[in-house]
Design a protein around this motif. Sequence first.
Motif, PDB file in Angstrom:
ATOM      1  N   THR A 115       4.233 -10.785  -0.041  1.00 34.77           N
ATOM      2  CA  THR A 115       3.671 -10.965   1.292  1.00 34.77           C
ATOM      3  C   THR A 115       4.049  -9.794   2.192  1.00 34.77           C
ATOM      4  OG1 THR A 115       5.586 -12.271   1.981  1.00 34.77           O
ATOM      5  CG2 THR A 115       3.687 -13.485   1.154  1.00 34.77           C
ATOM      6  N   PHE A 116       3.070  -9.348   2.967  1.00 33.59           N
ATOM      7  CA  PHE A 116       3.240  -8.279   3.939  1.00 33.59           C
ATOM      8  C   PHE A 116       2.788  -8.803   5.295  1.00 33.59           C
ATOM      9  CE2 PHE A 116       3.459  -5.925   0.112  1.00 33.59           C
ATOM     10  CZ  PHE A 116       3.978  -4.674   0.385  1.00 33.59           C
ATOM     11  N   GLU A 117       3.528  -8.465   6.334  1.00 32.82           N
ATOM     12  CA  GLU A 117       3.150  -8.893   7.673  1.00 32.82           C
ATOM     13  C   GLU A 117       2.170  -7.937   8.335  1.00 32.82           C
ATOM     14  OE1 GLU A 117       6.560  -9.810  10.063  1.00 32.82           O
ATOM     15  OE2 GLU A 117       7.343 -11.210   8.574  1.00 32.82           O
ATOM     16  N   ASN A 118       1.946  -6.766   7.728  1.00 32.24           N
ATOM     17  CA  ASN A 118       1.093  -5.741   8.314  1.00 32.24           C
ATOM     18  C   ASN A 118       0.060  -5.291   7.281  1.00 32.24           C
ATOM     19  OD1 ASN A 118       0.071  -3.145   9.112  1.00 32.24           O
ATOM     20  ND2 ASN A 118       1.792  -2.964  10.529  1.00 32.24           N
ATOM     21  N   LYS A 119      -1.231  -5.600   7.526  1.00 31.93           N
ATOM     22  CA  LYS A 119      -2.295  -5.262   6.583  1.00 31.93           C
ATOM     23  C   LYS A 119      -2.434  -3.752   6.387  1.00 31.93           C
ATOM     24  CE  LYS A 119      -5.178  -9.177   7.862  1.00 31.93           C
ATOM     25  NZ  LYS A 119      -6.449  -9.598   8.430  1.00 31.93           N
ATOM     26  N   LEU A 120      -2.340  -2.989   7.480  1.00 31.67           N
ATOM     27  CA  LEU A 120      -2.508  -1.537   7.376  1.00 31.67           C
ATOM     28  C   LEU A 120      -1.416  -0.918   6.509  1.00 31.67           C
ATOM     29  CD1 LEU A 120      -3.543  -0.720  11.053  1.00 31.67           C
ATOM     30  CD2 LEU A 120      -5.014  -0.900   9.025  1.00 31.67           C
ATOM     31  N   PHE A 121      -0.195  -1.398   6.682  1.00 25.97           N
ATOM     32  CA  PHE A 121       0.901  -0.887   5.857  1.00 25.97           C
ATOM     33  C   PHE A 121       0.680  -1.252   4.395  1.00 25.97           C
ATOM     34  CE2 PHE A 121       5.217  -1.398   4.009  1.00 25.97           C
ATOM     35  CZ  PHE A 121       5.536  -0.053   3.976  1.00 25.97           C
ATOM     36  N   LEU A 122       0.181  -2.431   4.138  1.00 29.70           N
ATOM     37  CA  LEU A 122      -0.100  -2.836   2.755  1.00 29.70           C
ATOM     38  C   LEU A 122      -1.119  -1.890   2.124  1.00 29.70           C
ATOM     39  CD1 LEU A 122       0.012  -4.569   0.251  1.00 29.70           C
ATOM     40  CD2 LEU A 122      -1.487  -6.207   1.377  1.00 29.70           C
ATOM     41  N   ASN A 123      -2.122  -1.462   2.883  1.00 30.23           N
ATOM     42  CA  ASN A 123      -3.097  -0.516   2.349  1.00 30.23           C
ATOM     43  C   ASN A 123      -2.430   0.799   1.949  1.00 30.23           C
ATOM     44  OD1 ASN A 123      -5.176  -2.349   2.647  1.00 30.23           O
ATOM     45  ND2 ASN A 123      -5.728  -1.611   4.670  1.00 30.23           N
ATOM     46  N   GLU A 124      -1.450   1.256   2.741  1.00 28.19           N
ATOM     47  CA  GLU A 124      -0.700   2.462   2.378  1.00 28.19           C
ATOM     48  C   GLU A 124       0.079   2.255   1.079  1.00 28.19           C
ATOM     49  OE1 GLU A 124       1.688   4.468   5.356  1.00 28.19           O
ATOM     50  OE2 GLU A 124       0.486   3.524   6.929  1.00 28.19           O
ATOM     51  N   VAL A 125       0.708   1.094   0.954  1.00 28.89           N
ATOM     52  CA  VAL A 125       1.484   0.782  -0.256  1.00 28.89           C
ATOM     53  C   VAL A 125       0.568   0.770  -1.479  1.00 28.89           C
ATOM     54  CG1 VAL A 125       2.835  -1.019  -1.409  1.00 28.89           C
ATOM     55  CG2 VAL A 125       3.296  -0.452   0.982  1.00 28.89           C
ATOM     56  N   VAL A 126      -0.616   0.183  -1.348  1.00 28.68           N
ATOM     57  CA  VAL A 126      -1.566   0.161  -2.470  1.00 28.68           C
ATOM     58  C   VAL A 126      -1.930   1.596  -2.860  1.00 28.68           C
ATOM     59  CG1 VAL A 126      -3.915  -0.474  -3.158  1.00 28.68           C
ATOM     60  CG2 VAL A 126      -2.463  -2.144  -2.007  1.00 28.68           C
ATOM     61  N   GLY A 127      -2.136   2.465  -1.869  1.00 29.80           N
ATOM     62  CA  GLY A 127      -2.432   3.871  -2.157  1.00 29.80           C
ATOM     63  C   GLY A 127      -1.305   4.563  -2.895  1.00 29.80           C
ATOM     64  N   VAL A 128      -0.069   4.292  -2.487  1.00 34.63           N
ATOM     65  CA  VAL A 128       1.096   4.881  -3.164  1.00 34.63           C
ATOM     66  C   VAL A 128       1.180   4.373  -4.601  1.00 34.63           C
ATOM     67  CG1 VAL A 128       3.619   4.891  -3.221  1.00 34.63           C
ATOM     68  CG2 VAL A 128       2.424   5.314  -1.071  1.00 34.63           C
ATOM     69  N   LEU A 129       1.017   3.074  -4.795  1.00 28.98           N
ATOM     70  CA  LEU A 129       1.066   2.521  -6.155  1.00 28.98           C
ATOM     71  C   LEU A 129      -0.054   3.094  -7.016  1.00 28.98           C
ATOM     72  CD1 LEU A 129       1.935  -1.202  -5.363  1.00 28.98           C
ATOM     73  CD2 LEU A 129       3.440   0.525  -6.371  1.00 28.98           C
ATOM     74  N   GLU A 130      -1.227   3.258  -6.438  1.00 28.70           N
ATOM     75  CA  GLU A 130      -2.350   3.854  -7.171  1.00 28.70           C
ATOM     76  C   GLU A 130      -1.997   5.267  -7.640  1.00 28.70           C
ATOM     77  OE1 GLU A 130      -7.005   5.166  -6.408  1.00 28.70           O
ATOM     78  OE2 GLU A 130      -5.745   4.588  -4.716  1.00 28.70           O
ATOM     79  N   GLN A 131      -1.447   6.059  -6.746  1.00 33.28           N
ATOM     80  CA  GLN A 131      -1.103   7.435  -7.097  1.00 33.28           C
ATOM     81  C   GLN A 131      -0.012   7.482  -8.166  1.00 33.28           C
ATOM     82  OE1 GLN A 131      -2.912  10.019  -5.773  1.00 33.28           O
ATOM     83  NE2 GLN A 131      -1.928  11.134  -7.432  1.00 33.28           N
ATOM     84  N   ILE A 132       0.956   6.593  -8.070  1.00 35.19           N
ATOM     85  CA  ILE A 132       2.027   6.541  -9.064  1.00 35.19           C
ATOM     86  C   ILE A 132       1.467   6.172 -10.436  1.00 35.19           C
ATOM     87  CG2 ILE A 132       4.089   5.266  -9.789  1.00 35.19           C
ATOM     88  CD1 ILE A 132       4.791   5.110  -6.770  1.00 35.19           C
ATOM     89  N   ILE A 133       0.563   5.219 -10.482  1.00 33.92           N
ATOM     90  CA  ILE A 133      -0.029   4.810 -11.763  1.00 33.92           C
ATOM     91  C   ILE A 133      -0.888   5.947 -12.326  1.00 33.92           C
ATOM     92  CG2 ILE A 133      -1.656   3.204 -12.838  1.00 33.92           C
ATOM     93  CD1 ILE A 133      -0.473   1.030 -10.955  1.00 33.92           C
ATOM     94  N   ILE A 134      -1.638   6.631 -11.462  1.00 32.20           N
ATOM     95  CA  ILE A 134      -2.444   7.770 -11.916  1.00 32.20           C
ATOM     96  C   ILE A 134      -1.556   8.867 -12.491  1.00 32.20           C
ATOM     97  CG2 ILE A 134      -3.888   9.693 -11.092  1.00 32.20           C
ATOM     98  CD1 ILE A 134      -5.175   7.652  -9.141  1.00 32.20           C
ATOM     99  N   ASP A 135      -0.452   9.161 -11.784  1.00 30.89           N
ATOM    100  CA  ASP A 135       0.458  10.220 -12.210  1.00 30.89           C
ATOM    101  C   ASP A 135       1.345   9.819 -13.388  1.00 30.89           C
ATOM    102  OD1 ASP A 135      -0.575  11.752 -10.178  1.00 30.89           O
ATOM    103  OD2 ASP A 135       1.160  11.506  -8.842  1.00 30.89           O
ATOM    104  N   GLY A 136       1.385   8.550 -13.726  1.00 32.03           N
ATOM    105  CA  GLY A 136       2.233   8.086 -14.822  1.00 32.03           C
ATOM    106  C   GLY A 136       3.668   7.860 -14.403  1.00 32.03           C
TER     107      GLY A 136
END
Length: 162
Positions: A115-136
């Motif tokens: 759970t996240f209290e801030n939707k915009l911050f969650l979108n940033e976290v999803v972007g970071v996780l996406e980049q980490i998965i892409i980069d391995g």
Amino acid sequence: MKSEKTGSFGMGEKAIETPSLLIKKNIMTWGNTMIQLSNVSYISSVNRNVLSFPVLTLLMILLGFVFIKSITVLALVLLVAAGAWIYFWYQENEKRKAGAVLTIRMNSGHNLYFTFENKLFLNEVVGVLEQIIIDGGANSPISINIKDCTITGSKVLSDIHT
């Protein structure tokens, strides 16, 4: 010391409420738990469900007005309790509307809900996780402070914003 709390999230699933996540290479940790990001089949973010109106409060209010002349103390207790219940229901729904849920589905079929209290911050976290998965994996440790809505510790952040 990190604290972790789980709460109901429908269908027997649990929502994980933790103040921070730490990612080192391909491992994400919180509390005493870790997952390997290469075992994630998908990640998504969705709005939190709002709670339905507590209909029982209407009965309490009705009974409060019925008993107002005969049993005044009981009537006042019912009215105050119903008012407090509605107030807390409203406050919780406002909190839920501002927040969102990060869903991580593992290859095994298990789901993790954060759970996240801030939707915009969650979108940033999803972007970071996406980049980490892409980069391995992350080149250097990444700290995600869910409570304070900050992400520190890697060039991944600059890669996302470019």
